[in-house]
Motif scaffolding. Structure first.
Motif, PDB file in Angstrom:
ATOM      1  N   LYS A  58       7.796  -1.552  -9.613  1.00 12.94           N
ATOM      2  CA  LYS A  58       6.781  -0.878 -10.435  1.00 12.94           C
ATOM      3  C   LYS A  58       6.708   0.619 -10.119  1.00 12.94           C
ATOM      4  N   ASN A  59       6.866   0.951  -8.842  1.00 14.17           N
ATOM      5  CA  ASN A  59       6.723   2.337  -8.424  1.00 14.17           C
ATOM      6  C   ASN A  59       8.053   3.089  -8.301  1.00 14.17           C
ATOM      7  N   GLY A  60       9.164   2.379  -8.540  1.00 14.79           N
ATOM      8  CA  GLY A  60      10.464   3.031  -8.471  1.00 14.79           C
ATOM      9  C   GLY A  60      10.821   3.523  -7.086  1.00 14.79           C
ATOM     10  N   LYS A  61      10.415   2.775  -6.061  1.00 16.40           N
ATOM     11  CA  LYS A  61      10.657   3.169  -4.680  1.00 16.40           C
ATOM     12  C   LYS A  61      11.541   2.153  -3.958  1.00 16.40           C
ATOM     13  N   LEU A  62      12.225   2.622  -2.931  1.00 15.17           N
ATOM     14  CA  LEU A  62      13.104   1.765  -2.144  1.00 15.17           C
ATOM     15  C   LEU A  62      12.294   0.853  -1.234  1.00 15.17           C
ATOM     16  N   LEU A  63      12.653  -0.426  -1.221  1.00 15.32           N
ATOM     17  CA  LEU A  63      12.116  -1.381  -0.262  1.00 15.32           C
ATOM     18  C   LEU A  63      13.298  -1.995   0.470  1.00 15.32           C
ATOM     19  N   MET A  97       5.913  -7.873  -2.876  1.00 17.32           N
ATOM     20  CA  MET A  97       6.436  -6.624  -2.333  1.00 17.32           C
ATOM     21  C   MET A  97       7.505  -6.035  -3.254  1.00 17.32           C
ATOM     22  N   LYS A  98       8.402  -6.893  -3.715  1.00 15.96           N
ATOM     23  CA  LYS A  98       9.458  -6.415  -4.617  1.00 15.96           C
ATOM     24  C   LYS A  98       8.868  -5.918  -5.935  1.00 15.96           C
ATOM     25  N   GLU A  99       7.877  -6.621  -6.431  1.00 18.09           N
ATOM     26  CA  GLU A  99       7.224  -6.191  -7.670  1.00 18.09           C
ATOM     27  C   GLU A  99       6.622  -4.798  -7.513  1.00 18.09           C
ATOM     28  N   ALA A 100       6.012  -4.521  -6.356  1.00 17.39           N
ATOM     29  CA  ALA A 100       5.420  -3.209  -6.103  1.00 17.39           C
ATOM     30  C   ALA A 100       6.497  -2.135  -6.028  1.00 17.39           C
ATOM     31  N   ALA A 101       7.619  -2.465  -5.400  1.00 14.39           N
ATOM     32  CA  ALA A 101       8.725  -1.507  -5.306  1.00 14.39           C
ATOM     33  C   ALA A 101       9.283  -1.196  -6.685  1.00 14.39           C
ATOM     34  N   LYS A 151       0.835  -1.207   0.000  1.00 11.31           N
ATOM     35  CA  LYS A 151       0.000   0.000   0.000  1.00 11.31           C
ATOM     36  C   LYS A 151       0.868   1.255   0.000  1.00 11.31           C
ATOM     37  N   ALA A 152       1.903   1.254   0.814  1.00  5.73           N
ATOM     38  CA  ALA A 152       2.783   2.422   0.888  1.00  5.73           C
ATOM     39  C   ALA A 152       3.541   2.620  -0.429  1.00  5.73           C
ATOM     40  N   LEU A 153       4.065   1.547  -0.981  1.00  9.77           N
ATOM     41  CA  LEU A 153       4.810   1.636  -2.240  1.00  9.77           C
ATOM     42  C   LEU A 153       3.917   2.141  -3.377  1.00  9.77           C
ATOM     43  N   ASN A 154       2.682   1.659  -3.418  1.00  9.48           N
ATOM     44  CA  ASN A 154       1.741   2.101  -4.450  1.00  9.48           C
ATOM     45  C   ASN A 154       1.322   3.551  -4.255  1.00  9.48           C
ATOM     46  N   ALA A 155       1.512   4.056  -3.033  1.00 10.65           N
ATOM     47  CA  ALA A 155       1.222   5.464  -2.752  1.00 10.65           C
ATOM     48  C   ALA A 155       2.438   6.352  -3.006  1.00 10.65           C
ATOM     49  N   GLY A 156       3.512   5.739  -3.520  1.00  7.38           N
ATOM     50  CA  GLY A 156       4.708   6.509  -3.833  1.00  7.38           C
ATOM     51  C   GLY A 156       5.603   6.778  -2.647  1.00  7.38           C
ATOM     52  N   VAL A 157       5.554   5.879  -1.649  1.00  5.48           N
ATOM     53  CA  VAL A 157       6.307   6.062  -0.404  1.00  5.48           C
ATOM     54  C   VAL A 157       7.393   4.990  -0.297  1.00  5.48           C
ATOM     55  N   HIS A 158       8.594   5.382   0.096  1.00  8.76           N
ATOM     56  CA  HIS A 158       9.674   4.426   0.345  1.00  8.76           C
ATOM     57  C   HIS A 158       9.361   3.623   1.607  1.00  8.76           C
ATOM     58  N   VAL A 159       9.791   2.357   1.630  1.00 10.58           N
ATOM     59  CA  VAL A 159       9.417   1.464   2.730  1.00 10.58           C
ATOM     60  C   VAL A 159      10.636   0.791   3.347  1.00 10.58           C
ATOM     61  N   PHE A 160      10.662   0.816   4.682  1.00 13.23           N
ATOM     62  CA  PHE A 160      11.612   0.039   5.474  1.00 13.23           C
ATOM     63  C   PHE A 160      10.777  -0.943   6.288  1.00 13.23           C
ATOM     64  N   THR A 161      10.794  -2.226   5.914  1.00 18.24           N
ATOM     65  CA  THR A 161       9.985  -3.217   6.611  1.00 18.24           C
ATOM     66  C   THR A 161      10.832  -4.048   7.552  1.00 18.24           C
ATOM     67  N   ALA A 219      20.549  -3.602   2.490  1.00 19.36           N
ATOM     68  CA  ALA A 219      19.629  -4.721   2.728  1.00 19.36           C
ATOM     69  C   ALA A 219      18.430  -4.604   1.794  1.00 19.36           C
ATOM     70  N   PRO A 220      18.658  -4.813   0.496  1.00 18.95           N
ATOM     71  CA  PRO A 220      17.590  -4.632  -0.489  1.00 18.95           C
ATOM     72  C   PRO A 220      16.590  -5.788  -0.487  1.00 18.95           C
ATOM     73  N   ALA A 221      15.509  -5.590  -1.209  1.00 16.95           N
ATOM     74  CA  ALA A 221      14.460  -6.598  -1.297  1.00 16.95           C
ATOM     75  C   ALA A 221      14.984  -7.917  -1.842  1.00 16.95           C
TER      76      ALA A 221
END
Length: 352
Positions: free
Chosen positions: A114-119, A108-112, A84-94, A325-327
């Motif tokens: 697709k949106n060009g965001k850090l996971l 999760m990686k696919e969402a990151a 949800k956060a990645l699709n909203a254009g937000v970088h994520v630290f899980t 520590a990437p996805a």
């Protein structure tokens, strides 16, 4: 410099380390908290002077214009919250584990992507002082080729209760909660070899030791008298990698031992290293066996490692620094965790 607007999803025990890290980072504005437990949410908001409190992730993401979030929820909610956060254009630290299984981690990686965001995945042990020192030695070939690793993370009476003991919410017990730390760290120090197979056993003999009087080594903030225990209390695994190395893992929430134990030993062709509880290296000098200690390396501190981890997440977002520590690494660890549980289920070695 514009400060990074950050929120925290899930404000249980582990979130305190994220929150303190953000507070100490001068480039961060801690904006909002989200948790389905309203009482815990309000308590944490008051403790850390955060007024923007939400019980719904979608509402927080829609209203707060965040740059990044930490996901510190139950394991089962890591993937949904992160996506949800990645699709909203937000970088994520899980937080670790990346998800409850490999399939969710891949989503999760696919969402990151697709949106060009850090996971980024919360492999906090990569960020402590000892790990940085050992990694530096390993990268300079001080130890030669690593071929065998032993690790144990054993608790005598350390089932946290709450969601940790409920497999539907956690995905498992000490394997996915404790073992993930040193499985990842061992692989990281070895240069991230690919896992190829695993043989494992799990046991549910002592359960959560609810009959035992006295304190536990760790307790969930959500622990109640009505908790169920559907996770393993002990596991042992042998993991093989494509570089020929083997990793032996033992983890427990409950075990009849004298005291809790936490060790990680790596053995190479030119030297070996014991990382916990105190850093020490073993090698040969002029045809003599030699033990090596580094007096300038301070003892490991849990909180300091978390602060370094948070600083790295912020640095990656603001400066484009390569993520430690990437996805991709989270996915490899999920392959191993899934393999452990599958092997234990069928009683045979499984290929990963």
């Amino acid at each position: 410099m514009k400060k990074l607007r950050v929120g925290v999803i899930g404000v249980g025990n582990i979130s305190k380390h994220h929150i303190n890290g953000y507070i100490k980072n001068p480039n961060v504005e801690l904006c909002a908290f989200c948790d389905i437990n309203k009482e815990q949410l309000e308590k944490m908001g008051k403790t850390y002077n955060v007024d923007h409190l939400y019980t719904d992730v979608d509402e927080m993401l829609a209203k707060e214009n965040l740059d990044g979030v930490s996901v510190c929820t139950w394991n089962i909610a890591h993937s949904t919250s992160a996506i949800k956060a990645l699709n909203a254009g937000v970088h994520v630290f899980t937080e670790k584990p990346m998800a409850i299984n490999l399939e969710e981690a891949k989503k999760m990686k696919e969402a990151a992507d697709k949106n060009g965001k850090l996971l980024m995945v919360g492999f906090v042990c990569r960020h402590d002082r000892d790990s940085k020192v050992v990694k530096e030695f390993a990268d300079k070939n001080y130890f030669g080729d690593f071929y065998y690793v032993r690790t144990e993370y054993l608790r005598r009476n350390g089932n946290p209760g709450g969601w940790f003991a409920n497999k539907e919410l956690s995905g498992g017990g000490p394997v996915i909660d404790l073992g993930v730390h040193f499985i990842d760290l061992a692989r990281y120090i070895m240069g991230n070899p690919k896992p190829v197979s695993v043989y494992a056993v799990t046991y549910e003999k002592l359960k959560d030791r609810s009959n035992i009087k006295g304190s536990r080594s760790y307790t969930s903030v959500g622990k109640t008298e009505k908790d169920v225990c559907t996770v393993e209390d002990l596991a042992s695994a042998l993991i093989k990698f494509d570089n020929g190395a083997t990793l032996k893992v033992e983890v427990s929430f409950a075990l009849n031992i004298k005291q809790d134990s936490c060790t990680l030993d790596l053995y190479g062709t030119k030297g070996g290293v014991k990382m916990y509880p105190e850093l020490e290296m073993y090698t040969e000098v002029n045809d003599y066996l030699a033990d090596v200690k580094l007096p300038d390396v301070k003892p490991y501190e849990f909180s300091e490692a978390f602060e370094a981890e948070i600083d790295h997440f912020v640095d990656c977002i603001l400066n484009g620094t390569k993520c430690m520590a990437p996805a991709e690494d989270g996915i490899e660890i999920m392959k191993i965790l899934d393999g452990i549980y599958k092997s234990a289920e069928i009683g045979k070695e499984v290929l990963i």
